[in-house]
Scaffold this active site. Structure first.
Site, PDB file in Angstrom:
ATOM      1  N   GLU A 112       0.865  -1.199   0.103  1.00 54.44           N
ATOM      2  CA  GLU A 112       0.129  -0.211   0.198  1.00 54.44           C
ATOM      3  C   GLU A 112       0.692   1.248  -0.027  1.00 54.44           C
ATOM      4  O   GLU A 112       0.614   2.201  -0.567  1.00 54.44           O
ATOM      5  CB  GLU A 112      -1.074  -0.106   1.182  1.00 54.44           C
ATOM      6  N   GLU A 132      -2.920 -10.197   4.067  1.00 57.04           N
ATOM      7  CA  GLU A 132      -3.944  -9.822   5.100  1.00 57.04           C
ATOM      8  C   GLU A 132      -4.961 -10.951   5.240  1.00 57.04           C
ATOM      9  O   GLU A 132      -5.494 -11.209   6.512  1.00 57.04           O
ATOM     10  CB  GLU A 132      -4.556  -8.696   4.840  1.00 57.04           C
TER      11      GLU A 132
END
Length: 261
Positions: A112, A132
């Protein structure tokens, strides 16, 4: 842990930012706040035109959130600082180019962070993932950004399975711009940064503001706002010394001298 998790170096108009938290360059709340201040200062310094973000060492760019710090009490919804996680993805009015030089593993919040840059360069051994899902959490910023950057089905596969992409596949899908041998990565990042730093900063500011603001606008609405100079950066550009300098340099067949004003 390193006493200084973020190292910075100025090279003319270029700021190099190195994430240096052994062993893996993960980011905790304190580091994120430091990064936010570093990039805020970069944004607000008229002498700085381009930033490079990279990781220390040869194995990790950044694996994202520091799970050990979380286990010790860092709250996932804590204060990440002025720029949000990693200092970049929520920093307002950042109208200068940022290059990510991905020197190794780039996953979770690290990916990210890289996606928050404008251009991504990677070492040949770099790899990318959003793991994740395997820890029962959501890659929040990546869930918003990645399906807009690469083919939807590839992005969803990464989000839903956590599978890894090697650098060549990441380039194939357009996630990254260029791949270089590890020993040449920073040389290439600096070369690109110097090229950008020699360019017109007010034009870069206009490009970044338009791209950012137009993302949620209809095409014609965005175009009308540009042509009517309703973006602040567009208004600044079209009334600037640099705008006149560009025209003069073209007429005089010489390289322009950009002053950012």
């Amino acid at each position: 842990m390193s006493d200084t998790p973020i190292k910075t170096e100025r090279r003319g108009h270029v700021l190099e930012v190195t994430l240096d938290r052994p062993k893996a360059n993960s980011i905790d709340l304190a580091t994120s706040r430091i990064m936010g201040q570093v990039f805020k200062d970069f944004r607000d310094d008229p002498d700085l035109r381009v930033a490079i973000i990279t990781g220390a060492g040869e194995k990790f760019f950044c694996p994202g959130w520091d799970l050990k710090a979380a286990a010790d009490g860092d709250a996932v919804d804590g204060d990440y600082g002025v720029g949000g996680f990693g200092g970049l993805q929520e920093l307002p009015r950042l109208n200068k180019p940022v290059i990510a030089a991905v020197n190794g593993i780039c996953c979770g919040g690290g990916l990210e962070l890289a996606l928050s840059a404008d251009i991504i360069l990677a070492a040949e051994h770099a790899s990318f993932a959003l793991p994740e899902i395997r820890s029962g959490t959501v890659a929040d910023a990546a869930s918003v950004k990645l399906p807009k950057r690469i083919p939807y089905h590839i992005a969803m596969e990464m989000l839903l399975t956590g599978r890894w992409l090697e650098a060549d596949e990441a380039a194939q899908w357009g996630m990254i711009n260029h791949i270089y041998p590890a020993h040449d990565l920073m040389n290439q990042a600096r070369k690109l940064a110097q090229l950008l730093a020699s360019g017109p900063p007010l034009v870069y500011a206009a490009i970044k503001e338009v791209v950012r603001e137009a993302e949620d606008m209809k095409f014609q609405d965005a175009l009308n706002k540009i042509t009517k100079s309703q973006f602040k950066s567009i208004e600044t550009l079209y009334t600037s010394e640099d705008q006149l300098e560009g025209a003069r340099a073209f007429a005089e067949k010489r390289d322009p001298v950009w002053r950012g004003r």
